[in-house]
Design an enzyme around this catalytic site. Structure first.
Site, PDB file in Angstrom:
ATOM      1  N   GLU A  85       7.831 -13.104  12.492  1.00 55.94           N
ATOM      2  CA  GLU A  85       8.083 -13.356  11.058  1.00 55.94           C
ATOM      3  C   GLU A  85       9.321 -14.252  10.894  1.00 55.94           C
ATOM      4  O   GLU A  85      10.406 -13.908  11.363  1.00 55.94           O
ATOM      5  CB  GLU A  85       8.279 -12.019  10.330  1.00 55.94           C
ATOM      6  CG  GLU A  85       8.273 -12.182   8.824  1.00 55.94           C
ATOM      7  CD  GLU A  85       8.334 -10.832   8.101  1.00 55.94           C
ATOM      8  OE1 GLU A  85       7.761  -9.838   8.607  1.00 55.94           O
ATOM      9  OE2 GLU A  85       8.950 -10.800   7.024  1.00 55.94           O
ATOM     10  N   LYS A 280       9.517  -0.733   6.177  1.00 55.50           N
ATOM     11  CA  LYS A 280       8.934  -1.851   6.950  1.00 55.50           C
ATOM     12  C   LYS A 280      10.020  -2.883   7.237  1.00 55.50           C
ATOM     13  O   LYS A 280      10.089  -3.452   8.329  1.00 55.50           O
ATOM     14  CB  LYS A 280       7.767  -2.448   6.168  1.00 55.50           C
ATOM     15  CG  LYS A 280       6.961  -3.488   6.923  1.00 55.50           C
ATOM     16  CD  LYS A 280       7.503  -4.894   6.850  1.00 55.50           C
ATOM     17  CE  LYS A 280       6.589  -5.880   7.560  1.00 55.50           C
ATOM     18  NZ  LYS A 280       7.151  -7.227   7.609  1.00 55.50           N
ATOM     19  N   ASP A 296       8.546   0.875  23.986  1.00 55.59           N
ATOM     20  CA  ASP A 296       7.222   1.136  23.403  1.00 55.59           C
ATOM     21  C   ASP A 296       7.355   1.171  21.875  1.00 55.59           C
ATOM     22  O   ASP A 296       7.743   2.186  21.298  1.00 55.59           O
ATOM     23  CB  ASP A 296       6.728   2.477  23.969  1.00 55.59           C
ATOM     24  CG  ASP A 296       5.351   2.855  23.477  1.00 55.59           C
ATOM     25  OD1 ASP A 296       4.897   2.297  22.457  1.00 55.59           O
ATOM     26  OD2 ASP A 296       4.733   3.719  24.110  1.00 55.59           O
ATOM     27  N   HIS A 393      12.889 -16.408   2.252  1.00 57.53           N
ATOM     28  CA  HIS A 393      11.637 -16.368   3.016  1.00 57.53           C
ATOM     29  C   HIS A 393      11.025 -17.753   3.134  1.00 57.53           C
ATOM     30  O   HIS A 393      10.643 -18.188   4.202  1.00 57.53           O
ATOM     31  CB  HIS A 393      10.632 -15.472   2.274  1.00 57.53           C
ATOM     32  CG  HIS A 393      10.468 -14.142   2.932  1.00 57.53           C
ATOM     33  ND1 HIS A 393       9.249 -13.598   3.209  1.00 57.53           N
ATOM     34  CD2 HIS A 393      11.385 -13.255   3.362  1.00 57.53           C
ATOM     35  CE1 HIS A 393       9.419 -12.437   3.777  1.00 57.53           C
ATOM     36  NE2 HIS A 393      10.703 -12.196   3.876  1.00 57.53           N
TER      37      HIS A 393
END
Ligand code: MEV
Length: 438
Positions: A85, A280, A296, A393
């Site tokens: 991202e 998130k 992991d 962004h």
């Protein structure tokens, strides 16, 4: 209609690629070329990567970026991050730099206990099972000595084993609920090996227990597996400073900023729709470091979200307050991480990432990962409560659009200049490129 295939794993790598190319592509030659373009020219290195999983046909690149200037407990770190991202590394770096002049991040490992369970069915008298467990408990430790001796030398091992009665949820269902300390390893293999031995010991000892009836002796082990829910493997990360010190170019009124920031966190605490997106954002930072250090990320994700729901309602992992003129922003998250074993000594880039971090212990890595998550959350909330998220962004995302349109260096210069003072959106950039090319 595509065909199924028997014995795919038995094919050679070339045969697998040929089959995939012929089966799914109208131009198999091009498909094969793309697959092979990502092979490493060093055959040994390629073989190392091939062997990580089954049926490898090529490598899948993700960028590895560095977020510098993370001041954690008085030490500077450059944090390696693996993520696709576009804005994440930039946001982490910005937060890191911002907090480096405001006291830096404080991080503390509160505990580091891991959990594993043997799930079994026992049809019989519960008191007899409890008595049997109390009498047998030491045997679980002695029967696993071969597995635990090295871990014990490193200060870890099995902490405790409990018998848990779960019959009010499922008839005849019991557990051996064991806790472990695995020091610098994540410990999945160690824990699972111990649990499988516990299961064998449990069955064998039950068979030999003269007080059990035949039914009671015949207890059924359903499965033995570690839990990725680790609510006692917690790290706390925090930043704080006097409210007026929050001021900078885009934060002209620090009190207003701090209050709005706290409100945004309060909303994520009570509103699951917001909490999921809020968390998130934290995981953008957490996962990127977890991946770069060969850990992991699925285990971490599963454990973190379970923790975020521990009260019965999914909620924010982070919290914020203003008290006596001090702004404090913090979170506590469960992180079961390792800095030895697994990929850590196999993947050359993981080794490098750990070297860049100063070869951290698992506890230090927990602190670095948590801090990166908090930094990411800070960056997101700062944008959301001030300029909005799209400004930053799209500034980062513009490169993806330019690549998609294969723009020349000359075009790029003109596009970037134009969008210094114009609102960037996918449509506006595309329109500008199209006009430029007319
Ligand atoms: C995007 O990847 C993450 C954010 O949506 C997080 C948030 O909303 O807090 C910006």
């Amino acid at each position: 209609m595509n065909n199924a295939i028997a014995g795919f794993s038995k094919l050679s790598k070339e045969e697998k690629i040929n089959w995939i190319a012929a089966e799914y592509f109208t131009n198999p030659t091009n498909a094969i070329a793309t697959i092979k373009q990502y092979w490493n020219s060093d055959e040994n290195l390629q073989k190392l990567h091939d062997d990580f999983i089954e049926n490898t046909i090529t490598n899948f690149y993700l960028p590895l970026g560095i977020a510098p200037n993370f001041l954690v407990n008085g030490t500077y770190y450059s944090v390696p991050m693996v993520i696709e991202e576009s804005s994440v590394v930039a946001a982490a770096s910005k937060s890191a730099k911002y907090w480096s002049t405001r006291g830096g991040f404080k991080a503390t490992v509160l505990n580091s206990e891991k959990i594993g369970q043997v799930h079994f069915m026992y049809r019989g008298n519960v008191q007899k099972l409890e008595k049997f467990f109390a009498a047998t408990k030491t045997k679980f430790f002695t029967a696993t000595e071969d597995i635990t001796k090295n871990m014990q030398k490193r200060g870890g091992g099995i902490l405790d084993i409990e018998l848990r009665n779960k019959t009010n949820a499922i008839e005849n269902y019991f557990q051996l609920h064991a806790t472990f300390e695995t020091k610098d390893s994540m410990g999945a293999n160690f824990i699972n090996s111990c649990l499988e031995q516990f299961a064998k010991t449990l069955k064998a000892e039950a068979q030999n227990n003269i007080e059990f009836t035949e039914d009671e002796k015949d207890l059924q082990v359903v499965m033995s597996i570690l839990s990725n829910y680790v609510p006692n493997c917690i790290v706390r990360a925090e930043v704080s400073c006097p409210v007026e010190e929050l001021a900078e170019k885009k934060i002209e009124n620090p009190l207003e900023f701090a209050q709005k920031f706290v409100q945004a966190v309060n909303i994520a605490e009570i509103e699951p729709y917001r909490a999921v997106t809020h968390n998130k954002g934290i995981m953008n930072g957490v996962d990127a470091v977890v991946l770069a250090t060969g850990n992991d990320f699925r285990a971490v994700e599963a454990g973190v979200h379970a923790y975020a729901s521990r009260t019965g309602t999914y909620s924010s992992l982070s919290h914020a307050k203003i008290e006596n003129g001090i702004f404090t922003f913090w979170m506590e998250i469960p992180l079961a991480l390792g800095t030895v074993g697994g990929l850590t000594s196999l993947h050359p880039l993981v080794k490098m990432a750990l070297q860049i971090l100063g070869k951290p212990s698992a506890h230090e890595l927990m602190q670095i990962v948590a801090v990166t998550g908090l930094a990411q959350n800070f960056a997101a909330l700062r944008s959301l409560t001030t300029t909005g998220i799209q400004e930053g962004h799209m500034k980062m995302h513009i490169n993806n659009i330019l690549n998609q349109f294969e723009t020349s260096d000359e075009e790029r210069k003109m596009i970037k200049k134009h969008f210094e003072n114009n609102i960037i959106s996918h449509a506006s950039v595309v329109e500008f490129i199209e006009n430029l090319r007319k």
